[in-house]
Each structure stands twice: as C-alpha cells, then as structure tokens.
Design an enzyme around this catalytic site. Sequence first.
Site, PDB file in Angstrom:
ATOM      1  N   HIS A 224       1.860   9.066   4.390  1.00 15.87           N
ATOM      2  CA  HIS A 224       1.628   7.912   5.269  1.00 15.87           C
ATOM      3  C   HIS A 224       2.406   6.675   4.839  1.00 15.87           C
ATOM      4  O   HIS A 224       2.271   5.613   5.453  1.00 15.87           O
ATOM      5  CB  HIS A 224       0.117   7.594   5.298  1.00 15.87           C
ATOM      6  CG  HIS A 224      -0.312   6.737   6.447  1.00 15.87           C
ATOM      7  ND1 HIS A 224      -0.854   5.475   6.284  1.00 15.87           N
ATOM      8  CD2 HIS A 224      -0.264   6.952   7.778  1.00 15.87           C
ATOM      9  CE1 HIS A 224      -1.130   4.962   7.464  1.00 15.87           C
ATOM     10  NE2 HIS A 224      -0.787   5.828   8.392  1.00 15.87           N
ATOM     11  N   LYS A 226       5.435   3.961   4.383  1.00 19.41           N
ATOM     12  CA  LYS A 226       6.587   3.469   5.141  1.00 19.41           C
ATOM     13  C   LYS A 226       7.407   2.630   4.179  1.00 19.41           C
ATOM     14  O   LYS A 226       7.022   1.504   3.835  1.00 19.41           O
ATOM     15  CB  LYS A 226       6.172   2.612   6.331  1.00 19.41           C
ATOM     16  CG  LYS A 226       5.419   3.365   7.431  1.00 19.41           C
ATOM     17  CD  LYS A 226       3.947   3.241   7.274  1.00 19.41           C
ATOM     18  CE  LYS A 226       3.237   3.931   8.440  1.00 19.41           C
ATOM     19  NZ  LYS A 226       1.795   4.098   8.171  1.00 19.41           N
ATOM     20  N   ASP A 231      20.136   0.518  -2.315  1.00 19.61           N
ATOM     21  CA  ASP A 231      20.905   0.162  -3.515  1.00 19.61           C
ATOM     22  C   ASP A 231      20.042  -0.324  -4.677  1.00 19.61           C
ATOM     23  O   ASP A 231      20.500  -1.125  -5.505  1.00 19.61           O
ATOM     24  CB  ASP A 231      21.946  -0.913  -3.179  1.00 19.61           C
ATOM     25  CG  ASP A 231      23.044  -0.388  -2.270  1.00 19.61           C
ATOM     26  OD1 ASP A 231      23.161   0.848  -2.137  1.00 19.61           O
ATOM     27  OD2 ASP A 231      23.785  -1.213  -1.699  1.00 19.61           O
ATOM     28  N   HIS A 404      -1.867  -3.147  14.318  1.00 21.43           N
ATOM     29  CA  HIS A 404      -1.676  -2.068  13.353  1.00 21.43           C
ATOM     30  C   HIS A 404      -1.428  -2.589  11.940  1.00 21.43           C
ATOM     31  O   HIS A 404      -1.284  -1.819  10.997  1.00 21.43           O
ATOM     32  CB  HIS A 404      -0.498  -1.197  13.816  1.00 21.43           C
ATOM     33  CG  HIS A 404      -0.399   0.119  13.138  1.00 21.43           C
ATOM     34  ND1 HIS A 404       0.696   0.505  12.393  1.00 21.43           N
ATOM     35  CD2 HIS A 404      -1.262   1.163  13.084  1.00 21.43           C
ATOM     36  CE1 HIS A 404       0.509   1.719  11.919  1.00 21.43           C
ATOM     37  NE2 HIS A 404      -0.664   2.153  12.317  1.00 21.43           N
ATOM     38  N   LYS A 406      -1.922  -3.938   8.273  1.00 29.35           N
ATOM     39  CA  LYS A 406      -2.919  -3.780   7.211  1.00 29.35           C
ATOM     40  C   LYS A 406      -2.673  -4.894   6.193  1.00 29.35           C
ATOM     41  O   LYS A 406      -1.667  -4.890   5.481  1.00 29.35           O
ATOM     42  CB  LYS A 406      -2.777  -2.415   6.521  1.00 29.35           C
ATOM     43  CG  LYS A 406      -2.798  -1.201   7.490  1.00 29.35           C
ATOM     44  CD  LYS A 406      -1.440  -0.779   7.911  1.00 29.35           C
ATOM     45  CE  LYS A 406      -1.353   0.607   8.491  1.00 29.35           C
ATOM     46  NZ  LYS A 406      -2.183   0.931   9.601  1.00 29.35           N
ATOM     47  N   ASP A 411      -8.336 -16.223  -0.765  1.00 30.65           N
ATOM     48  CA  ASP A 411      -8.219 -17.628  -1.187  1.00 30.65           C
ATOM     49  C   ASP A 411      -6.805 -18.181  -1.008  1.00 30.65           C
ATOM     50  O   ASP A 411      -6.377 -19.070  -1.750  1.00 30.65           O
ATOM     51  CB  ASP A 411      -8.660 -17.787  -2.647  1.00 30.65           C
ATOM     52  CG  ASP A 411     -10.161 -17.550  -2.826  1.00 30.65           C
ATOM     53  OD1 ASP A 411     -10.868 -17.473  -1.806  1.00 30.65           O
ATOM     54  OD2 ASP A 411     -10.604 -17.433  -3.977  1.00 30.65           O
TER      55      ASP A 411
END
Length: 486
Positions: A224, A226, A231, A404, A406, A411
Amino acid sequence: MTTFYTMLSWLLVLGYWLLIAGVTLRVLMKRRAVPSAMAWLLVIYILPLVGIIAYLSFGELHLGKRRAERASRMWPSTAKWLRELAEYRQIFATENSEVARSLFQLCERRQGIGGIKGNQLQLLTTFEDTIRGLVRDIDLARSDIEMVFYIWQPGGLVEEVTAALKKAAQRGVTCRILLDSAGSVDFFHSTYPTQMREAGIEVVEALKVNLFRAFLRRMDLRQHRKVVLIDNRIAYTGSMNMVDPRFFKQDAGVGQWVDLMARIEGPITTTMGIIYCCDWEMETGQRLLPPPPDVGLMPFEQEQGHTVQVIASGPGYPEDMIHQALLTAVYSARHQLIMTTPYFVPSDDLLHAICTAAQRGVDVSIILPHKNDSVLVGWASRAFFNELFAAGVKIYQFQDGLLHTKSVLVDGQLSLVGTVNLDMRSLWLNFEITLVIDDDGFGSDLACVQEDYIARSRLMDESKWQQRPYWQRIVERLFYFFSPFL
C-alpha cells in the site's frame, strides 16, 4: 455395511470437531486483540466451514515461505547498512520539540535510527501540481528512478509520467516500478506493462493474487506504499496513487479523490531508499542497497531543515510500530489534534486515546469523507461516533469528493503524513509508510491544508445524529462486528 457407515459418520464428526478445535487453539495462541479473537471465534462457530476457510485465508499474517526467507536473508545486510549510516552523525538531530520528543525516541529505539535533519519538504495539494513536479524531477534524473504504488491506472496526466519515464530509460537512467497486484489489476491486464518493459523500465507485480496459494499466503496483504525516489536525493510520498482523479472510479458516486503528497529533498531520502530496497528484494530476490547520503546535499540545515523520521510498517518490520506511533502522538497532544482519514475503523486503544485527549481539554477534530467508496467501512465508522461525540470530539464530513488524505497534526508542531489509514488493515496488515515531521513551519503548512478541508466540510450535529433511524443503528452495529477484519 451399516456399521461401516456408522463408523465413517463418527470419524467425520470427530474430524470436524478436531478441525474446529485446532483452529480455535490457533486463534487463542496468536494472542491477538480480544475483540478480534472473539469475532473470529463467533464466525467459526456460527458458520463453521465458512469461518474455518476464512480464517485460514485471512486470519493470520502469512507472508509466504519464499518472501519470508528473503526477508530473513536481507535483514543482516540492512542492519549493517543502518549501522554504517549512523556514522554520519552530522545528519542526525540531537534534540526535538517537547511534543515530538517521545515519538522520536520511540522510533529511534524500535527502528535503530534517529530523526534526520537538513531536509526540505513541500506539500503538494493537487494532482496537477504533483504530476508537474514529478515530471520535472524525472526529466532531470541522472541515475535512478524507483517507484512503488498501490494503484497505477493509465490515462489523463498519468500518461505524462509514463512518457517521462520512457525518455529517462532511453537516456540510461535505471527505472524500477513496483506495483501491487490487486490494486493495479487493470494495469496488469492491459498492454502497458509490456510497453514499459520494452522501453527499458523494470515493472514488477508485487504480492500476486493467486487463489491456488490462498492458504500459503494471506491474499489481502497488500503493498500500500506510495513512494517515488530519484537519484537518492529527491522523494515523494503521501496518499496519492498514480491515477488521474478526473477519470478514477467516477462510477462510485463519491466524486474525485482528494490527496496530499510531500516532495522531500535531503538525506531522509536515503532511509526511504532502504525501505524500497527491502520491498524490492522481498519481491524479486534482487539485492539493492542505496548509496550513503551525500552530506553535501543539506542546504536546508540552517534555515528550514525539517527534522524527519520515517516509519515503515508491514510484515518483517517492527511489529505494531505505526500503531504505537499514533498512540504516542495522540497522547502527546496538549492543545490541538487534527486527523484526516478516508477510512476510520480504529482499534480500541486508539479510540480511547482520541477520546481521552478530548476529555482532558485538547481541541480534537476528525475530518472524514461524507461519501465513502467502501460501504463496509462507511457503516463501521459510524459505530464509533457516539463515543467520539460523548468525549467532545468534533467530526467533520468532507463534502467536495472523497477525502483520501491521511494526516495527523499535533499542537501545530508534530505532523504525520503518508499512506496509513486509521483502520485495522493499515495498522496491522499492509505495507505502509509514514513521515513524522518535527517542524512548526511544516505544521503551519499542513494546518492550512486541513483548514481548507474543514472549510469544505460540514460539522456533524450530535443532536441530529442521535435522531437517526433505528435501522441505521442496527446496520452500524452489524458492520462494527466486522471492524476487526476491515
């Protein structure tokens, strides 16, 4: 003959109950969370054959014999590489802010590496901006481009990334792409993999779905992450799959997906590289190790050098790490806690931590999509709202598509962004990645993004929520029963 059939029937009954007893013993010996264990036992005893097949397929974290062997072989070299990295003392932060200190200590002790300074992070809030920056960096790549995505769907602006990768491969840049088999199933059933391989791009199908091996490896264990690495000095990560939201799941009725990506430049990309190398070796058996960080690439150390820690989760990585990190972050909050997630099915511990934060006076907000592409998760999420309302948590429903992103902001100082949903699948099962950033400047940028989400959301009214039809309450509790599996 009658005696034979009688004995055969008794043997079948005995075998049946021995099978149930054996599976029951396996459930109990795994020392899993009590709600999860009870849910599995209920399913097994109410629907015995279905329950046993389901448990053997999805109940335990089987990585598969071949991948498990590769994982065990690669850890010694990975540990050696981390020890060598620790010698570059100038890239490691020696202190953290008060709110971030506990979490960074946890990460260092469990992962064996401290927070790394001298990085620059840029938040990319639209798909167009992300693709524009990514194509530019690909065009400037000199040696390596490495990617891992859950979903890759051709079409729209994704074609520009594909074209840039082909041109990079033609000029001698090594291009490697690791894509999840289930998430990218349409991609692998198209001509694109062949076209990209013919252009010199290595494309690997991760965690192939094979029903004939369902009992040998857990089929819903997914890659899952991404991540894009260029380089060994530039990286991207966040919630965005390689799909153009204008064309992705338009028949789902939830609107366009809204994502957040971070572009990273600095030595933290080296540690992200080792995660990619581990994933690549686990899937292909080919060993790759990133070069040591170029300490000359720390132009941001004095002015805007964000201190960053990377948390990788999944089989073979420190167990329960991301769950512990989220708990630590929530308990560190003193003034404000803002969380965004498309899928909200928290563990009992995480729900308790969120409610406790609100009850001790922290301003807690959770931003969820109004419409969800997962019916199961959408209904199961609602089962937690009563406890959140009772504790004083504000729940916002995003109205402008499927949110979508996350993210967690504590604080205004401590930020967590990446691929981890606040559900059981992300917390305990999938291969995920999260950036932990200790920097008030980055926190201010993330706060602006979250405020924009709130402006495009509707604050839920507790009194109206309590007036919902009784049948909805029944459906919520029914799907809550399955929350340990979601």
